[in-house]
Design an enzyme around this catalytic site. Structure first.
Site, mmCIF file in Angstrom:
data_model
loop_
_atom_site.group_PDB
_atom_site.id
_atom_site.type_symbol
_atom_site.label_atom_id
_atom_site.label_comp_id
_atom_site.label_asym_id
_atom_site.label_seq_id
_atom_site.Cartn_x
_atom_site.Cartn_y
_atom_site.Cartn_z
ATOM 1 N N CYS A 5 2.580 29.358 -15.604
ATOM 2 C CA CYS A 5 2.110 29.818 -16.908
ATOM 3 C C CYS A 5 1.660 28.654 -17.774
ATOM 4 O O CYS A 5 2.317 28.282 -18.757
ATOM 5 C CB CYS A 5 3.205 30.620 -17.591
ATOM 6 S SG CYS A 5 3.579 32.105 -16.661
ATOM 7 N N GLU A 6 0.584 28.024 -17.384
ATOM 8 C CA GLU A 6 -0.043 26.930 -18.123
ATOM 9 C C GLU A 6 -1.535 27.008 -17.851
ATOM 10 O O GLU A 6 -1.935 27.156 -16.689
ATOM 11 C CB GLU A 6 0.429 25.553 -17.613
ATOM 12 C CG GLU A 6 1.891 25.249 -17.772
ATOM 13 C CD GLU A 6 2.262 24.757 -19.159
ATOM 14 O OE1 GLU A 6 1.354 24.427 -19.952
ATOM 15 O OE2 GLU A 6 3.469 24.719 -19.449
ATOM 16 N N ARG A 28 -1.178 16.406 -9.392
ATOM 17 C CA ARG A 28 -2.252 15.444 -9.658
ATOM 18 C C ARG A 28 -3.467 16.039 -10.369
ATOM 19 O O ARG A 28 -3.984 15.428 -11.310
ATOM 20 C CB ARG A 28 -2.677 14.724 -8.381
ATOM 21 C CG ARG A 28 -1.547 13.900 -7.751
ATOM 22 C CD ARG A 28 -2.031 13.050 -6.582
ATOM 23 N NE ARG A 28 -2.851 11.951 -7.031
ATOM 24 C CZ ARG A 28 -4.162 11.901 -6.937
ATOM 25 N NH1 ARG A 28 -4.831 12.879 -6.359
ATOM 26 N NH2 ARG A 28 -4.818 10.878 -7.425
ATOM 27 N N TYR A 48 -3.903 14.174 -13.859
ATOM 28 C CA TYR A 48 -4.951 13.141 -13.927
ATOM 29 C C TYR A 48 -6.355 13.712 -13.795
ATOM 30 O O TYR A 48 -7.289 12.938 -13.567
ATOM 31 C CB TYR A 48 -4.822 12.158 -12.757
ATOM 32 C CG TYR A 48 -3.500 11.546 -12.457
ATOM 33 C CD1 TYR A 48 -2.826 10.767 -13.398
ATOM 34 C CD2 TYR A 48 -2.930 11.689 -11.195
ATOM 35 C CE1 TYR A 48 -1.625 10.149 -13.069
ATOM 36 C CE2 TYR A 48 -1.727 11.067 -10.860
ATOM 37 C CZ TYR A 48 -1.078 10.305 -11.802
ATOM 38 O OH TYR A 48 0.092 9.690 -11.474
ATOM 39 N N PRO A 104 0.817 -1.214 0.000
ATOM 40 C CA PRO A 104 0.000 0.000 0.000
ATOM 41 C C PRO A 104 0.854 1.269 0.000
ATOM 42 O O PRO A 104 1.854 1.347 0.709
ATOM 43 C CB PRO A 104 -0.778 -0.113 1.316
ATOM 44 C CG PRO A 104 0.129 -0.892 2.221
ATOM 45 C CD PRO A 104 0.825 -1.883 1.314
HETATM 46 C C1 LIG Z 1 2.747 2.487 -7.222
HETATM 47 C C2 LIG Z 1 2.896 1.082 -6.761
HETATM 48 C C3 LIG Z 1 2.341 0.670 -5.542
HETATM 49 C C4 LIG Z 1 1.511 1.582 -4.662
HETATM 50 O O1 LIG Z 1 0.299 1.906 -5.243
HETATM 51 P P1 LIG Z 1 -0.823 2.690 -4.409
HETATM 52 O O2 LIG Z 1 -1.938 2.846 -5.361
HETATM 53 O O3 LIG Z 1 -0.234 3.980 -3.991
HETATM 54 O O4 LIG Z 1 -1.179 1.839 -3.227
HETATM 55 C C5 LIG Z 1 2.556 -0.633 -5.139
HETATM 56 N N1 LIG Z 1 3.286 -1.487 -5.901
HETATM 57 C C6 LIG Z 1 3.828 -1.133 -7.081
HETATM 58 C C7 LIG Z 1 4.610 -2.113 -7.846
HETATM 59 C C8 LIG Z 1 3.653 0.160 -7.546
HETATM 60 O O5 LIG Z 1 4.183 0.508 -8.719
#
Ligand SMILES: *Cc1c(COP(=O)(O)O)cnc(C)c1O
Length: 419
Positions: A342-343, A312, A316, A274
């Protein structure tokens, strides 16, 4: 429960008022809550007794003090570069508790990881496996390896953060997995310990994880049948958080659902990685309103944080709740909260309704994950400081950059003289 609550009309981070933090550290400024990080971590740890294991995904927030808080709680770490290994070690994490993911591990990084005898490599391709084997043999050591398999499930998340589909660059396709493991078993310098996957990020349902787990368990059985026994299955990260109105499963329910599916494989340990779920809601970005601006059709709240500080929303279209740190009686307006970069894409929030005046402090919420780590110096903007609050103490855990910091390493060339 949140560590960022209003008391008498003023937002606090644990026991400290956010305006006090802004006065002391300036704006923009990232503020993290130690208690929130610890609580989020324990939710995972409590449901993953040994030999199961949680490895915090360092890329979500790699500040040394954040890693230290987690290392003190006995966390494992999922890293994606040699630099992240160095950070974990510097923060007091143990090398044995590191799993090394990532599609492009360099020779230098592999050697560095083997020198420190990290827990395992999560291998992403045949070519990488050959490289790890060769380096391990040359160093007269053994690399513990897991294979990242692409279970080809649709995580139903934003395309930029979906990683478990065939079309993504990550891992090896499921249909090649058996051959790859067979080949790995013939290579020197390797010990096969597991299989792993990571299907995407900000998932708000358990079902895609269970679909992936079923496919991975079928692979485990197929491997067993040819004499390759795995010690653990690493199901990656990806559990979502509430930014707006999402309702991700509770950590305990999600883990129990996975463990229930694995009951048929009692010898197999579950690893999770996580990132966002540990730190996203443990941090805010504090920013000050510079100006209010209104065109005939639109209101703008211009603040001193921009896309270089928090990418972010621009990258996204991610939603972060934005609130006035002090309850305000200013007239309500609905408009875009925008930065000074400036975007046109430089916004923190669109069509937000706020009571706000110039000079007010705003908190951009849920900014603890993929916030500071994705910041840049675009527009020659020094990156903001990071502060860790612990009860009624606040620690500056990364100083605001100076201009000297920003152009460190740059040099002028000899002046052109007229001929
Ligand atoms: C980014 C990543 C995570 C963590 O993802 P979360 O969505 O932040 O929990 C875990 N394992 C791998 C291989 C990743 O690239």
């Amino acid at each position: 429960m949140s560590e960022f609550e209003f008391r008498h009309g003023v937002m606090h981070a644990e026991s400290i008022s956010v305006p006090d933090l802004a006065a002391r550290f300036g704006t923009p400024c990232y503020v993290y809550s130690r208690a929130a990080i610890a609580r989020n971590w324990k939710a995972f740890q409590d449901h993953l007794p040994a030999p199961h294991k949680a490895c915090y995904a360092v890329k979500a927030n790699s500040n040394l003090a954040v890693l230290q808080v987690l290392a003190e709680l006995g966390a494992g770490f999922d890293v994606v570069s040699g630099g992240e290994i160095a950070r974990v070690l510097k923060a007091g994490g143990r090398a044995q508790d590191i799993v090394f993911s990532g599609v492009g591990k360099s020779e230098h990084e592999i050697r560095y990881a083997l020198e420190h005898d990290i827990g395992q490599f999560n291998v992403e391709s045949d070519a990488e496996l050959d490289r790890i084997s060769a380096i391990a043999v040359a160093m007269d050591t053994t690399a513990r390896v897991s294979f990242r398999v692409n279970p080809d499930v649709d995580a139903k998340t934003h395309p930029y953060i979906a990683t478990g589909l065939e079309a993504n660059k990550f891992g090896i396709p499921m249909q090649d997995a058996l051959d790859t493991f067979k080949r790995a078993a013939t290579l020197p310098g390797l010990e096969i310990v597991g299989a792993d996957c990571h299907i995407g990020s900000q998932l708000t349902e358990t079902q895609p994880f269970l679909d992936a787990l079923d496919r991975m368990l079928a692979l485990v059985d197929a491997l067993e049948a040819i004499g390759i026994t795995l010690k653990h299955l690493d199901m990656g990260g990806g559990l979502g958080v509430t930014y707006q109105s999402e309702q991700p499963p509770a950590v305990g329910d999600y883990i129990q659902a996975l463990l229930a599916r694995m009951a048929s494989h009692p010898h197999l340990a579950l690893y999770l990685e996580p990132g966002r779920a540990i730190v996203a809601n443990a941090g805010i970005l504090v920013t000050q309103v510079e100006y209010l601006k209104a065109s005939r059709t639109k209101h703008f709240v211009m603040v001193d944080a921009g896309m270089n500080d928090l990418l972010r929303p621009s990258l996204y279209q991610a939603f972060h709740d934005i609130v006035n740190v002090c309850e305000s009686s200013a007239p309500e307006i609905t408009g875009d909260v925008v930065g000074p970069v400036c975007e046109t894409g430089d916004f923190l929030g669109q069509q937000r309704t706020l009571r706000v005046a110039a000079g007010d402090l705003l908190a951009v919420k849920s900014a603890g994950a993929y916030g500071f780590v994705m910041s840049s110096n675009y527009n020659t903007r020094p990156r903001p400081p990071e502060v860790m609050v612990d009860g009624n103490e606040a620690y500056l855990i990364r100083a605001r950059e100076t201009l000297e910091d920003v152009w460190r390493g740059e040099t002028l060339i000899p002046a052109q003289t007229e001929k």
